[in-house]
Scaffold this motif. Structure first.
Motif, mmCIF file in Angstrom:
data_model
loop_
_atom_site.group_PDB
_atom_site.id
_atom_site.type_symbol
_atom_site.label_atom_id
_atom_site.label_comp_id
_atom_site.label_asym_id
_atom_site.label_seq_id
_atom_site.Cartn_x
_atom_site.Cartn_y
_atom_site.Cartn_z
ATOM 1 N N MET A 1 7.045 -0.340 0.396
ATOM 2 C CA MET A 1 6.765 0.998 0.744
ATOM 3 C C MET A 1 5.171 1.347 1.046
ATOM 4 N N GLN A 2 4.467 0.180 0.418
ATOM 5 C CA GLN A 2 2.975 0.398 0.896
ATOM 6 C C GLN A 2 2.833 -0.045 2.146
ATOM 7 N N LEU A 3 3.521 -1.134 2.872
ATOM 8 C CA LEU A 3 3.498 -1.363 4.333
ATOM 9 C C LEU A 3 3.848 -0.094 5.014
ATOM 10 N N ALA A 4 5.090 0.487 4.659
ATOM 11 C CA ALA A 4 5.715 1.493 5.502
ATOM 12 C C ALA A 4 4.603 2.394 5.748
ATOM 13 N N GLY A 5 3.782 3.049 4.264
ATOM 14 C CA GLY A 5 2.883 4.040 4.465
ATOM 15 C C GLY A 5 1.600 3.681 5.305
ATOM 16 N N ASP B 1 -6.432 14.508 10.878
ATOM 17 C CA ASP B 1 -7.028 14.295 9.823
ATOM 18 C C ASP B 1 -6.259 13.697 8.637
ATOM 19 N N LEU B 2 -6.414 12.820 7.695
ATOM 20 C CA LEU B 2 -5.493 12.631 6.615
ATOM 21 C C LEU B 2 -6.239 12.061 5.327
ATOM 22 N N ALA B 3 -5.318 12.010 4.266
ATOM 23 C CA ALA B 3 -5.743 11.520 3.162
ATOM 24 C C ALA B 3 -4.561 10.722 2.422
ATOM 25 N N THR B 4 -4.789 9.517 1.834
ATOM 26 C CA THR B 4 -3.343 9.101 1.357
ATOM 27 C C THR B 4 -3.783 9.104 -0.342
ATOM 28 N N LEU B 5 -2.534 8.687 -0.995
ATOM 29 C CA LEU B 5 -2.349 8.119 -2.127
ATOM 30 C C LEU B 5 -1.347 7.142 -2.669
ATOM 31 N N PRO B 6 -1.588 5.775 -2.422
ATOM 32 C CA PRO B 6 -0.983 5.000 -2.899
ATOM 33 C C PRO B 6 -0.814 4.665 -4.249
ATOM 34 N N ASP B 7 0.533 4.411 -4.742
ATOM 35 C CA ASP B 7 0.923 4.601 -6.012
ATOM 36 C C ASP B 7 1.773 3.462 -6.334
ATOM 37 N N PHE B 8 1.553 2.433 -6.971
ATOM 38 C CA PHE B 8 2.282 1.106 -7.076
ATOM 39 C C PHE B 8 2.252 0.715 -8.521
ATOM 40 N N PRO B 9 3.330 -0.177 -9.173
ATOM 41 C CA PRO B 9 3.273 -0.235 -10.507
ATOM 42 C C PRO B 9 2.426 -1.597 -10.725
ATOM 43 N N GLY C 1 9.452 -0.301 -11.574
ATOM 44 C CA GLY C 1 9.368 -1.191 -10.347
ATOM 45 C C GLY C 1 9.132 -0.021 -9.174
ATOM 46 N N VAL C 2 8.974 1.453 -9.421
ATOM 47 C CA VAL C 2 9.040 2.062 -8.271
ATOM 48 C C VAL C 2 7.457 2.084 -7.557
ATOM 49 N N SER C 3 7.613 1.652 -6.202
ATOM 50 C CA SER C 3 6.259 1.937 -5.452
ATOM 51 C C SER C 3 6.253 3.157 -4.502
ATOM 52 N N ALA C 4 5.243 3.909 -4.348
ATOM 53 C CA ALA C 4 5.186 5.223 -3.620
ATOM 54 C C ALA C 4 3.821 5.351 -3.024
ATOM 55 N N PHE C 5 4.103 6.027 -1.888
ATOM 56 C CA PHE C 5 2.939 6.164 -1.002
ATOM 57 C C PHE C 5 2.928 7.434 -0.646
ATOM 58 N N GLN C 6 1.917 8.237 -0.784
ATOM 59 C CA GLN C 6 1.875 9.710 -0.393
ATOM 60 C C GLN C 6 0.892 9.925 0.811
ATOM 61 N N ILE C 7 1.091 10.660 1.658
ATOM 62 C CA ILE C 7 0.177 10.917 2.732
ATOM 63 C C ILE C 7 -0.039 12.507 2.920
ATOM 64 N N HIS C 8 -1.136 13.226 3.287
ATOM 65 C CA HIS C 8 -1.352 14.420 3.579
ATOM 66 C C HIS C 8 -2.005 14.347 5.027
ATOM 67 N N PHE C 9 -1.527 14.927 6.042
ATOM 68 C CA PHE C 9 -2.184 14.953 7.214
ATOM 69 C C PHE C 9 -1.994 16.395 7.799
ATOM 70 N N LYS D 1 14.022 9.725 -9.113
ATOM 71 C CA LYS D 1 13.956 10.112 -10.398
ATOM 72 C C LYS D 1 12.377 10.120 -10.933
ATOM 73 N N THR D 2 11.690 9.180 -10.174
ATOM 74 C CA THR D 2 10.240 8.980 -10.619
ATOM 75 C C THR D 2 9.456 10.232 -9.926
ATOM 76 N N ASN D 3 9.714 10.492 -8.446
ATOM 77 C CA ASN D 3 9.116 11.163 -7.920
ATOM 78 C C ASN D 3 9.553 12.430 -7.724
ATOM 79 N N LEU D 4 10.468 12.894 -8.253
ATOM 80 C CA LEU D 4 11.342 14.267 -7.802
ATOM 81 C C LEU D 4 10.241 15.454 -8.284
ATOM 82 N N ALA D 5 9.647 15.453 -9.708
ATOM 83 C CA ALA D 5 9.185 16.258 -10.087
ATOM 84 C C ALA D 5 7.727 16.772 -9.413
ATOM 85 N N ALA D 6 7.498 15.846 -8.566
ATOM 86 C CA ALA D 6 5.960 16.088 -7.565
ATOM 87 C C ALA D 6 6.453 16.714 -6.411
ATOM 88 N N LEU D 7 7.621 16.904 -6.086
ATOM 89 C CA LEU D 7 8.137 17.595 -4.647
ATOM 90 C C LEU D 7 8.313 18.898 -5.140
#
Length: 590
Positions: A1-5, A18-26, A38-46, A70-76
């Motif tokens: 997911m980090q690669l895709a992000g 313009d952009l800012a990112t927030l990689p989040d990995f275990p 084991g969930v790895s996430a990558f957030q981007i705001h552009f 389950k890990t990221n739904l609360a942030a959505l």
């Protein structure tokens, strides 16, 4: 997911957003597949405007399996879009994630727009018949399928990712073709399927003319150190011991030997610090980096650097603690450690970077101070800055001021004597490279006699040397420009920050002003010494609010130094501040 992000980020940067990112990995290297750990996430705001933060709550969540959902739904955000790989929502995976029922079917996601995409099935179908590709290899490319789908949704160019895949896997045609097919399949699915009735066009952001590149804090720090090395004419010797998240700086610097950079992976943190002391004594630019646990171990040797009064740079990429803590999560927990975490009276300058791109300038400033004042300098960054990305305008290197090491070239005392602790107008002692004729002198951790450098146990001399070392650090403030304050007429509240809270504070202040409230902000770049005019600024406001990703460390210093009743806003969740959190805090305190 980090690669895709990161691929999505590069395509976004090339479009001029313009952009800012927030990689989040275990922290776990091999957490069991499908588990929450084991969930790895990558957030981007552009956007087509100025972006200050990675965003508060995502509009779209791509969930590759139940654990990711389950890990990221609360942030959505409520009403947001979920793109789920329905093939991964098997009974086994649901059980691993702790679901009693399939959330794609039980109505628990009714508050969101849910799109079920058979990513695994379509990826396998797209990669069938490729020579040398096994079934597990086919399934591994589903992240690139998701990247293709998101690229279509947001109008990202395909050429950039295609070129990267072709270059990355040029030596393995099977893997190359599988990734290309998966990426194109995802893009074509978005284009032809009626399932996803959403497509966005984000125009370029207005920016100053120049050449830009996408950069994270680690790369910016490395390039800043290299630039300082070139501008000072000093060979950089970088020694460190692997530790998350500082290890990437070693990896990055090791790629730049053409600039004279010498990198060493030491056997432990103490050895790395010792190597840097030796490099500084030998006339090189000595640099080491670590995170909180490593800085603990380097403390004694950093104290030796304070006593020797040699230029060194110690980069602390802060992470959540204490102890091992949460190695891959961010925090601003090491300010007190940097300020006071050595025995005896051993002050040193502290500089704190505040955006990924600004890590470049912060690294140069740390080197400038270290060389000019002959002292170790701590440069504070953090996990968020190190991993997050933003567009960065390449500087005009001819405009970067030179850094003069001013090596001692001959005796400086009467009768041809060399006085290694005879100080200049900055209270800095001479930097004598070993082997220079006439400059032989004692070195070591025992207290030095004023000017001669001889070992001294005299109490009056110790008091003098202690005060001189402190006054030298205090003189660094003479080089600082006035504190820049974003003030608006009528503002009685000041939001004071440091480090990576910069973007969130600016965004929150902007939101508060849009609601008609008057508020000012300022951000500290130098934390020791503090700017000369800081007290005047603080006393210009009825209330001072200090947001920190710790339990209130800068606020303690502010209260102690200036007797100002500053109010603390804290966060210790391993995540950066979100703008809406600070907006609410400012409105509450103001």
């Amino acid at each position: 997911m980090q690669l895709a992000g990161s691929r999505f980020t590069d395509a976004t940067a090339m479009l001029g957003n313009d952009l800012a990112t927030l990689p989040d990995f275990p922290a776990e290297i091999r957490a069991p597949a499908g588990t929450l750990h084991g969930v790895s996430a990558f957030q981007i705001h552009f956007a087509s405007r100025d972006i200050l933060t990675p965003g508060d709550h995502p509009n779209v969540l791509v969930a590759m399996n139940p654990a990711a959902l389950k890990t990221n739904l609360a942030a959505l955000e409520k009403g947001g879009t979920i793109v789920a790989n329905e093939d991964a929502f098997t009974d086994n995976n649901l059980r691993k994630a702790g679901y009693q029922a399939n959330p794609l079917e039980d109505g628990s996601l009714d508050d969101y727009q849910l799109f079920r995409v058979p990513m695994t099935t379509m990826t396998v179908r797209a990669t069938e018949g490729i020579e040398g590709i096994m079934a597990k290899d086919q399934q591994r490319t589903k992240n690139v399928f998701a990247l293709g789908l998101l690229s279509w949704m947001y109008g990202r160019p395909t050429e950039i990712t295609v070129e990267w895949i072709e270059k990355k896997f040029a030596g393995n045609p099977g893997i190359r073709d599988a990734n290309l097919n998966a990426f194109r399949a995802g893009y074509n699915f978005g284009e032809t399927a009626e399932l996803l009735a959403v497509h966005y066009e984000v125009k370029p952001a207005p920016v100053e003319p120049g050449t830009y590149r996408n950069i994270n804090g680690t790369s910016a720090t490395a390039m800043g150190l290299i630039a300082a090395s070139v501008k000072s004419g000093l060979r950089m010797v970088y020694a460190s011991y692997p530790i998350t998240p500082a290890s990437e700086l070693l990896h990055e610097l090791s790629r730049h030997k053409r600039f004279g950079v010498r990198t060493m992976q030491a056997e432990d943190e103490i050895a790395a610090a010792g190597m840097v002391v030796g490099a500084a004594f030998g006339g090189s630019l000595g640099v080491t980096a670590s995170s909180g646990p490593g800085l603990d171990l380097k403390a004694e040797t950093i104290g030796l650097g304070v006593m020797l009064e040699l230029p060194m740079v110690i980069v602390d990429v802060q992470r959540a603690g204490p102890s091992t803590g949460m190695p891959t999560k961010t925090e601003q927990g090491d300010l007190m450690l940097a300020m006071y975490g050595r025995h005896g009276e051993s002050p040193l300058p502290i500089v704190a970077a505040y955006t990924p791109g600004q890590c470049f300038d912060a690294a140069i400033e740390a080197v400038r101070i270290a060389v000019k004042y002959r002292t170790p300098v701590i440069l504070l960054t953090d996990t968020f800055l190190a991993n997050s990305s933003e567009p960065w305008r390449l500087p005009d290197v001819s405009q970067i001021p030179p850094i003069d090491p001013r090596f001692a070239t001959g005796p400086n005392g009467e009768d041809g004597a060399f006085l290694p602790y005879l100080r200049d107008e900055n209270l800095a002692r001479p930097w004598a490279v070993p082997g220079t004729p006439g400059l032989r002198h004692r070195i070591g951790g025992l207290e030095k006699q004023h000017e001669t450098g001889n070992i001294s146990y005299d109490p009056t001399n110790h008091a003098l040397m202690t005060r001189l070392r402190a006054e030298k650090v205090a003189k660094v403030a003479d080089d600082m420009p006035p504190l820049e304050v974003d003030h608006e007429d009528g503002a009685e509240v000041l939001v004071l920050g440091w480090g990576s809270s910069y973007g969130s504070i600016r965004a929150a202040v902007r939101r508060v002003r849009m609601k008609g409230r008057k508020v000012a902000s300022a951000h500290l770049f130098h934390l020791n010494p503090l700017p000369h005019d800081l007290e005047e600024v603080l006393r210009s406001y009825r209330k001072v609010i200090v947001p920190e990703m710790n339990m209130g460390q800068l606020v303690k210093i502010i209260r102690a130094e200036y007797l100002v009743d500053a109010e603390s806003v804290t966060k210790v969740e391993g995540l950066p501040f979100f703008a809406d959190e600070l907006e609410a805090a400012i409105l509450e305190h103001a």
